[in-house]
Scaffold this motif. Structure first.
Motif, mmCIF file in Angstrom:
data_model
loop_
_atom_site.group_PDB
_atom_site.id
_atom_site.type_symbol
_atom_site.label_atom_id
_atom_site.label_comp_id
_atom_site.label_asym_id
_atom_site.label_seq_id
_atom_site.Cartn_x
_atom_site.Cartn_y
_atom_site.Cartn_z
ATOM 1 N N UNK A 253 3.036 3.283 -6.474
ATOM 2 C CA UNK A 253 3.009 2.223 -7.511
ATOM 3 C C UNK A 253 3.549 2.573 -8.868
ATOM 4 N N UNK B 172 -6.725 3.266 -4.313
ATOM 5 C CA UNK B 172 -5.795 2.874 -5.671
ATOM 6 C C UNK B 172 -6.722 1.960 -6.440
ATOM 7 N N UNK C 273 -7.297 1.728 -13.720
ATOM 8 C CA UNK C 273 -7.030 0.674 -13.342
ATOM 9 C C UNK C 273 -7.228 -0.208 -14.518
ATOM 10 N N UNK D 6 -1.170 4.806 -4.920
ATOM 11 C CA UNK D 6 -1.036 4.850 -6.281
ATOM 12 C C UNK D 6 0.082 5.541 -6.955
ATOM 13 N N UNK D 7 0.593 6.528 -6.252
ATOM 14 C CA UNK D 7 1.516 7.539 -6.846
ATOM 15 C C UNK D 7 2.756 6.674 -6.712
ATOM 16 N N UNK E 36 2.004 13.174 -16.186
ATOM 17 C CA UNK E 36 1.967 11.966 -16.749
ATOM 18 C C UNK E 36 2.538 12.189 -18.067
ATOM 19 N N UNK F 183 1.044 2.766 -14.896
ATOM 20 C CA UNK F 183 2.441 2.006 -14.767
ATOM 21 C C UNK F 183 2.894 1.225 -16.056
ATOM 22 N N UNK G 171 4.513 8.270 -15.135
ATOM 23 C CA UNK G 171 4.590 9.482 -14.549
ATOM 24 C C UNK G 171 5.988 10.152 -14.642
ATOM 25 N N UNK H 88 1.113 -5.516 -11.641
ATOM 26 C CA UNK H 88 2.091 -4.774 -12.129
ATOM 27 C C UNK H 88 3.279 -5.631 -12.567
#
Lengths: 215, 289, 254
Positions: A174, A162, B101, A171-172, B76, B63, B70, B197
């Motif tokens: 998250x 990730x 990231x 990652x998914x 996406x 995110x 997503x 996050x």
């Protein structure tokens, strides 16, 4: 996002986690064997280089190693790293795990009684033949429990991908968590990792059983 | 043993290639073009006769709803990505969506792994580091607190623990002692806690281990909408700023093309339509001529 | 005809001289026993003969072919390549600890080297192996694994393994010292049977009575030198003080 969609998304992420896992295993086990030869080499220079390599691989976080592998072609040579993400992950994992496997191989090889080598030599086996036919099969049996340990750790470590924004299961998870504002996907991911590892552990146990015909 | 090994390798090949094939995008569409719009935009008119499409690689934080995240189908999407898609349609490019990231965004951009950062990217204070498009969203940095916390103004945050996303504009703002910066305010906090996050910061806010989270208003609205009761946004904002698309410093060619397209999309109502869809009409700062 | 000649052998471990200028030879059909206290160098001379230890001086000759010699600069030169392979195929060694391959069955332990090293006909090797198993009394254990056998049985398998290579001379390095006394008998029986077939053998042992019974010649070693060379009949009536002391101590222990 419905529960089945979440399952589907995490499932597709798991395929990528498995991809990392399998590539790492296939590359790092043979590489680890050769590294262990270097580690046991009579050549001082080679042995020390390998020693430093193993010490760095074991002494620094895997996540940082992944980032260094991924970014260094750009930082050092200004190369475009657009399509280097997956290869970087595999290289990073393989060289890290090879270091661990090398030490496991070394412990296995060094634990072999010298009598096995001597018997093989008297019977006229060459060096290569001795290693492949006599030593390696016994070493594999001896190191299997340690290898199983590492392999199980590897399943969980795949989530470190990730850090390079590779869309594996963690990652998914998250991302779904961010969208859905709930921790539930993490729980599902944990269950998926557990199932993955359960299968891996069962497989390793079968190999162990296969090799238990002698002591 | 040999049998297992062959099986393992076969399985490995399958997973590896499937993983490789879509490692960098969710909709690469099988195109194998690797030349990027950034490097060949100057000659794009001539080369358009080629059957191969130019790619336009957008880096975004997956995110970060409602700008990039997503969706229900695992694709996406978000306001920014749909806008990027519209630009690509105009130019005949192929859009490649690359989740990144947030910490690594500069490296991705400078190395050419992505052509731009398009993801609720605050331009204020970063003008020297990127070539920015025209701003398209008026954003402000706000504080989200628990509804029953008794915190009603920024001065109430004195001695409290405040959370913020790592490498975010809110963090930069709270660390800046230049004009308009909020370092003086941050100095009154008990501590400033960085989170990877928003989700984890919200859970901590709920759990009471932190007292407030600083973030963009668009994100705050989205979070409050999906999380329901229990949170509020302080009326007092930390600042006002704009979102723009960030290009590698000096890449004005690509920036100009995108600017021109955004103007077209604003004039034909596409931008307003997307803003409506993602509930950010209030924030939009583009106006049709 | 001399099968083995060892001339002026020197062997050092670091600064410690464990073999001091030893010369010995073995003729075809002869059975030589080497006895002596532990640390006398008797096992080392065997390991030198089988090239498991490299010598620091002297020469080793198998059937007239030089396996090792010392040149004018006092460097020991070992035979290489084909020549070494040829010499290596002329002798076998039975270890104190058997050193069977635990992952191979009994029959594979015996047949693998003849088939894959000597590249002999599979069928012929298997037939020979079966005959050898019969000779050592283990016909029914062909498909067993070493861990399923007693020490005595394992040692008999290792003798069969050595014999299947068709050596001209067979070395035994204390073949019974890892075994219980009652299992020792099984091994001695096999060696006795081989002696009847005039197999050339060199046996390092501490079984004095057995050495006396089976061998044609006995060498008594101490502190890296040969103290006395004698026939079995001469052994217990030796006039050499050191031989007498050793045998006396041995008798007291037994």
């Amino acid at each position: 996002m419905s529960f089945s969609t979440i399952l589907f998304q995490l499932g597709s992420g798991m395929l990528k986690s498995m991809g990392i896992f399998l590539w790492t295993i296939v590359l790092s086990l043979p590489l680890g064997l050769f590294v262990s030869f270097g580690r046991m080499s009579k050549n001082n220079t080679l042995r020390n280089i390998v020693k430093v390599y193993i010490s760095i691989m074991r002494g620094t976080p895997l996540m940082l190693q992944l980032m260094i592998v991924y970014y260094s072609p750009f930082l050092l040579f200004g190369m475009n790293i657009k399509s280097f993400r997956f290869p970087a992950i595999i290289i990073g994992f393989a060289i890290n795990y090879a270091a661990y496997f090398a030490e496991i191989f070394r412990s296995g090889i060094e634990s072999m009684p010298v009598g096995q080598y001597e018997a093989a030599r008297i019977l006229g086996y060459g060096k290569k033949q001795t290693f492949i036919k006599i030593i390696l099969p016994q070493v594999i049996k001896r190191i299997l429990p340690s290898v199983t340990n590492e392999v199980i750790t590897l399943v969980k470590d795949t989530s470190l991908a990730f850090s390079l924004a590779y869309m594996e299961m963690f990652s998914i998870a998250k991302q779904i968590v961010a969208k859905e504002s709930t921790f539930m996907p993490f729980i599902v991911a944990a269950i998926f990792y557990y199932i993955f590892n359960f299968v891996v552990a069962t497989f390793m146990e079968q190999i162990e059983n296969k090799l238990s015909y002698y002591r | 043993m040999k049998k297992y090994l062959i099986l393992l390798m076969a399985v490995c090949a399958v997973f590896g290639f499937s993983a490789c094939g879509d490692s960098s995008s969710s909709n690469s569409g099988g195109s194998s073009s690797s030349s990027s719009a950034a490097s060949s935009s100057s000659s794009s008119q001539k080369e358009n006769t080629d059957s191969e499409k130019k790619t336009f690689t957008v880096g975004f934080d997956a995110e970060y709803p409602p700008y990039g995240y997503m969706d229900d189908n695992g694709e996406y999407t978000g306001f920014d990505l749909e806008l990027a898609e519209a630009v690509c349609e105009l130019e005949g490019w192929e859009l490649v969506k690359t989740p990144i990231n947030w910490d690594g965004k500069d490296m991705q951009l400078n190395s050419g792994a992505i052509d731009c950062i398009w993801n609720g990217f605050t331009m204020n204070g970063r003008e020297d580091d990127y070539t920015f498009s025209i701003p398209y969203v008026d954003n402000s940095q706000v504080m989200v607190v628990a509804e029953d916390s008794g915190i009603n103004s920024l001065s109430d945050l004195s001695g409290k623990t405040v959370g913020v996303q790592a490498a975010s504009a809110a963090l930069t703002l709270l660390q800046s002692d230049e004009e308009g910066g909020q370092k003086a305010l941050a100095d009154t906090f008990a501590s400033l806690q960085e989170f990877p996050d928003y989700n984890s910061s919200f859970v901590e806010l709920q759990a009471g281990s932190i007292d407030a989270v600083a973030m963009d208003i668009g994100v705050a609205n989205y979070q409050l909408k999906t999380r329901g009761e229990g949170f509020k946004i302080l009326d007092e904002v930390l600042n006002s700023e704009q979102y723009a698309i960030g290009f590698k410093k000096g890449n004005t060619e690509l920036c100009d093309i995108v600017n021109k397209d955004i103007e077209i999309l604003t004039d034909n109502g596409k931008v307003a339509e997307l803003a409506e869809k993602y509930d950010i009409s209030d924030l939009l700062c583009l106006e049709a001529k | 005809m001399k099968i083995l000649e060892m001339n002026h052998i020197n062997k050092k471990f670091g600064d410690l001289e464990v073999i001091k200028d030893i010369s010995l030879s073995v003729s075809e059909g002869e059975i030589l026993s080497i006895i002596g206290p532990s640390g006398s160098g008797k096992s080392t001379i065997l390991r030198c003969a089988t090239m498991l230890e490299s010598i620091n001086g002297g020469e080793i000759i198998y059937m007239g072919q030089k396996a090792a010699y010392t040149d004018n600069n006092k460097n020991v030169i070992y035979a290489k390549g084909k020549e070494a392979k040829y010499i290596n195929s002329k002798f076998g060694l039975v270890f104190q600890n058997f050193n069977l391959f635990p992952h191979y069955s009994v029959i594979k332990n015996i047949t693998d080297a003849p088939i894959h090293v000597q590249k002999r006909n599979k069928k012929e090797v298997f037939e020979q192996a079966k005959a050898l198993l019969e000779k050592v009394g283990l016909t029914d254990k062909a498909d067993y694994y070493p861990f399923q056998l007693s020490g005595g049985q394992q040692q008999r398998v290792s003798i069969a393994r050595a014999l299947c290579m068709n050596p001209k001379i067979l070395f035994f390095d204390e073949p019974t010292s890892a075994l219980d006394p009652e299992l020792t008998i099984e091994i001695l029986k096999v060696i006795r049977a081989l002696a009847k077939e005039h197999m050339t053998m060199v046996i390092v042992t501490h079984e004095m009575n057995f050495a006396k019974e089976v061998s044609n010649r006995i060498i008594f070693m101490e502190k890296g030198v040969i103290v006395e060379e004698m026939t079995p009949d001469e052994m217990f009536s030796s006039n050499n003080e050191r031989t007498k002391t050793f045998l006396g101590r041995y008798h007291n222990m037994a």
